[in-house]
Design a protein around this motif. Structure first.
Motif: not given
Ligand code: NAD
Length: 428
Positions: A85-87, A200-202, A229-234, A253-255, A328-330
């Motif tokens: 579910l994506r917002y 799990a994903t990372g 990306g250094f969010g959940n997955v990265g 990340d974005l910064s 990431a997806n796609g």
């Molecule tokens: P998140 O929101 O936790 O993290 C995203 C990260 O990407 C953040 O660190 C953000 O600062 C960074 N980012 C955004 N734009 C950027 C840019 N232009 N350059 C560099 N960094 C940038 O998201 P997430 O959950 O880690 O998901 C990341 C990707 O993985 C998405 O495509 C998501 O659909 C896919 N995915 C996630 C999961 C999951 O379990 N979380 C599962 C399957 C696929």
């Protein structure tokens, strides 16, 4: 090293194929190899159901805001449908449709007993207070509760949603249907969630990176790695790879991008990010470059783990990585995929690479249905087994048919869905 002047255009500046066109293209490449009949292609690619609903919720100041919510149920031949579910403000029906079909292929390639679905609301959750986010979620459940359930369609978190949103979703759904935590996954651990779901994903990306390198005879300590990306997955992928002796030389990340040619200390970046609201902004333990620099670095392994469509025909010829794992997806669009294939860059496709999340979601659903809790060790072991088996199957399929790992993964996935459809009998 890349010079700042050489950066390619960023996603917002270029035009893309529609998301569902990209997925259909990959689907058709595999269907061609399988010599699949046109009528079967149409049956498998067409979603079972697409729902658009009005979500009208109260803002804190008393105003009513109206936005659109979507749920696309793509296929259920192999089991109940499953998908996040994506917002996000860019959510629309086409994107949700493409992501729903990717879930069908993802659950099939990993042999989870599920089909595929996806949902979303076109809103920026960062503009909402916590109470507004809760009211939005409960209103959405009011609109779609009849079409989701533990045996029909099981949502999960995705961009812009988290375990708290999953708790509100479950609570609202149970008001209509009674106690049943298996209606949704990604719940808080103390509220019927699974240990190990967050990582799990990372972690799955890391497990697959180790498997892939072994197959191509590269030692982890020789594999210079960059992660976008250094969010959940990265961040979880970076941690796993750092602990597995990979020199992770850049993360972004974005910064911005944070670079150290000798390898970053990921533990330091982790602690910094945790203290800094999940942002790397201000981290001083590495050279800082513009975020865009990371994709074009000279590395052995590139892991895009942020957004879709970051590698397109506009920058594909500048990619210098030898191997790409699509966390990431796609992240690689079909035109770029063709360019990278010509350059002999090996790509592990998203439908396998980021399947760790849905795999542990499946474990959560299993535990909920059995009223039994697994240990973290068990979750990790079963995750490794599921992904390793899927990887070996895809690798062998690729060798047997002399096709890319992406086409091999799609061939395995769509032939399994085709088989389940035929076994069910109604379609043939
Ligand atoms: P998140 O929101 O936790 O993290 C995203 C990260 O990407 C953040 O660190 C953000 O600062 C960074 N980012 C955004 N734009 C950027 C840019 N232009 N350059 C560099 N960094 C940038 O998201 P997430 O959950 O880690 O998901 C990341 C990707 O993985 C998405 O495509 C998501 O659909 C896919 N995915 C996630 C999961 C999951 O379990 N979380 C599962 C399957 C696929």
């Amino acid at each position: 090293m890349v010079s700042p002047q050489s950066f390619s255009k960023q996603p917002s500046e270029v035009s893309f194929m529609k998301a569902s066109e990209s997925t259909s293209l990959y689907f058709n490449q595999a269907a061609d190899k399988l010599k699949m009949a046109e009528w079967m292609r149409k049956l498998l690619i067409t979603p079972k159901r697409e729902v658009t609903v009005q979500v009208a919720f109260e803002r804190d100041n008393g105003d009513i805001e109206t936005v659109l919510g979507y749920r696309v149920q793509h296929d259920n031949a192999r089991g109940p449908m499953k998908g996040g579910l994506r917002y996000h403000p860019a959510v629309d029906l086409d994107e949700v449709r493409a992501l729903a079909s990717l879930m069908t292929w993802k659950t099939a390639v990993t042999e989870l007993p599920y089909g595929g679905a996806k949902g979303g609301i076109a809103i920026d959750p960062k503009t909402l207070s916590k109470k507004e986010l809760e009211r939005l979620t409960r209103c959405f459940v009011d609109q779609i509760h009849e079409i989701v359930g533990p045996d029909t369609d099981i949502p999960a978190p995705d961009m812009g949603t988290n375990h708290e949103v999953m708790s509100w979703f479950r609570n609202q759904w149970e008001k209509y249907h009674g106690f049943n935590p298996a209606v949704i996954t990604g719940k808080p651990v103390e509220e019927y969630g699974a240990k190990g779901r967050e990582e799990a994903t990372g972690r799955g990306v890391g497990i697959l990176a180790v498997k892939l390198l072994k197959r191509i005879n590269v030692r982890p300590d020789q594999c210079r790695t960059a992660i976008q990306g250094f969010g959940n997955v990265g961040s979880h992928a970076a941690k796993f790879l750092f602990e597995s002796a990979f020199p992770v030389i850049a993360v972004s990340d974005l910064s911005g991008a944070y670079y150290n040619p000798k390898g970053l200390n990921i533990n330091e970046l982790w602690s910094y990010s945790l203290k800094n609201g999940n942002r790397l902004d201000g981290f001083e333990g590495a050279e800082r470059l513009p975020a865009e620099a990371l994709l074009e670095m000279d590395v052995d392994l590139l892991i895009p783990a942020a957004l879709g469509d970051v590698i397109t025909k506009h920058n594909a010829d500048k990619i210098r990585a030898k191997t790409i794992i699509e966390a990431a997806n796609g992240p690689v669009d079909p035109e770029a995929d063709a360019i990278l294939s010509n350059k002999k860059i090996l790509i592990l496709p998203d439908i396998l690479a980021n399947a760790g999340g849905v795999t542990v979601s499946y474990f959560e659903w299993v535990q909920n249905r059995q009223h039994y809790r697994w240990t973290l060790d068990r979750v990790r072991q079963e995750l490794e087994k599921t992904l390793s088996d899927a990887f070996e199957n895809v690798w062998q399929q690729s060798a047997i048919h002399d096709v890319s790992l992406r086409t091999a993964a799609f061939m395995l996935a769509i032939s399994r869905v085709q088989r389940a459809t035929e076994l069910a009998g109604g379609a043939v």
